[in-house]
Design an enzyme around this catalytic site. Structure first.
Site, PDB file in Angstrom:
ATOM      1  N   TRP A   1       1.022  -1.269  -0.016  1.00  0.00           N
ATOM      2  CA  TRP A   1       0.035  -0.294  -0.019  1.00  0.00           C
ATOM      3  C   TRP A   1       0.950   1.270  -0.084  1.00  0.00           C
ATOM      4  CZ3 TRP A   1      -0.848   4.113   3.283  1.00  0.00           C
ATOM      5  CH2 TRP A   1      -2.012   5.054   3.056  1.00  0.00           C
ATOM      6  N   ASP A   2       2.034   1.353   0.502  1.00  0.00           N
ATOM      7  CA  ASP A   2       2.759   2.546   0.564  1.00  0.00           C
ATOM      8  C   ASP A   2       4.142   2.201   0.103  1.00  0.00           C
ATOM      9  OD1 ASP A   2       3.289   5.050   0.998  1.00  0.00           O
ATOM     10  OD2 ASP A   2       3.757   4.986   3.214  1.00  0.00           O
TER      11      ASP A   2
END
Length: 320
Positions: free
Chosen positions: A203-204
């Site tokens: 996600w990041d």
């Protein structure tokens, strides 16, 4: 030689938690020194350098009883962080920082220590840096989700779409407002249909979240840190890297060509369907725009990321 002193909370970290979590955030940061001291004692650790921090977590460099360097990560339990230990255990140090210990009640983690001074931001060749990140992402995506019940991209996207009608009028610029509406339309196209939505996402994954091991460590050259795990379509993973090191994009003199080159390289290396990946990348622009709107104080003008809006324009104009 570093001389340990009591654990202090950096002002910037305290301000962040006070701003976004109010009294709860202030209480959490006030308790951080005692929380850190508790785990230094529980896990037989000693401080080995000054603390560092991101937006949310405090990280203390430590040594274990046998002298092994490690990092003690203290962060509040949230929807984004609760499954970080489970994801790190699933990856088991293969392409990601190794989890050495974990306390489920507080979310405290003991991690292998990496070289915080050497991230992919330090790699001068822009294409090499992006290819390295993309190859790492492809490896991480091969690991199945560690358990049922993890938060899902489909649920997150559905919540985003539900917020759009109320959020759009807050965007003062008509062109930007229409662009965000187009991003929402793109998400609707892929959120309700079939797709590879059962993958474990980091996600990041941007350049600063890929670090080198400590010098002399018997580890691979680059390792991912700080995941915010969810289960969904891997096309949602691209924007953090596409938007990072934007100076590399502008330095080419042709922003459109450089953005599409980044997109093509990542989808090729990771093995993604380009139209689906484009729509989920627009979904990530939508998510960040909604957060910008939510974080705008009453009476202030909403300001959206110009680089992310430019990426959205380019992907929409490419008509994938």
């Amino acid at each position: 030689m570093y001389v340990p002193s009591r654990i202090t909370v950096p002002d910037e970290l305290a301000r962040f938690h006070a701003t976004y979590d109010g009294d709860v955030g202030r209480a959490w940061t006030a308790a951080l020194p005692s929380l850190g001291a508790e785990f230094l004692d529980r896990w037989g650790l000693r401080l080995d350098g000054p603390a560092s921090h991101g937006m949310v977590a405090l990280v203390l460099p430590v040594r274990r009883a046998d002298g092994t360097p490690a990092a003690l990560k203290l962060q509040p339990l949230t929807d984004e962080s609760v499954d970080e230990p489970a994801a790190l255990r699933a990856w088991n140090g293969d392409g990601a920082v190794a989890l050495l210990d974990h306390d489920a009640e507080t979310g405290t983690m003991l991690l292998e220590r990496l070289d915080a001074e050497r991230s992919l931001l330090c790699v001068p060749d822009a294409e090499e840096a992006l290819r390295t990140l993309s190859e790492l992402l492809a490896r991480l995506l091969k690991t199945p989700p560690p358990h049922d019940g993890m938060r899902t991209l489909r649920d997150i996207a559905s919540a985003m779409l539900a917020d759009v009608p109320e959020a759009l009028p807050a965007i003062p610029d008509a062109t930007e407002r229409a662009l965000v509406a187009d991003c929402a339309a793109a998400v609707r196209e892929v959120n309700d249909g079939p797709g590879p939505d059962g993958r474990l996402l980091h996600w990041d994954l941007h350049y600063a979240n890929v670090l080198a091991p400590l010098p002399g460590a018997d580890r691979e050259p680059w390792l991912a840190i700080d995941p915010k795990p969810l289960v969904g379509d891997p096309g949602f993973e691209l924007l953090p890297a596409m938007d990072d090191r934007w100076e590399d994009v502008t330095a080419t003199g042709d922003v459109r060509r450089a953005v599409l080159r980044r997109f093509d390289l990542m989808t090729d290396v990771v093995g993604l369907d380009r139209p689906r990946a484009a729509r989920w990348t627009l979904g990530r622009v939508l998510q960040n725009a909604l957060w910008d709107i939510e974080d705008t104080e009453e009476g202030e003008v909403v300001t959206l990321s110009s680089t992310q809006l430019e990426t959205a324009r380019i992907l929409l104009d490419a008509r994938m």
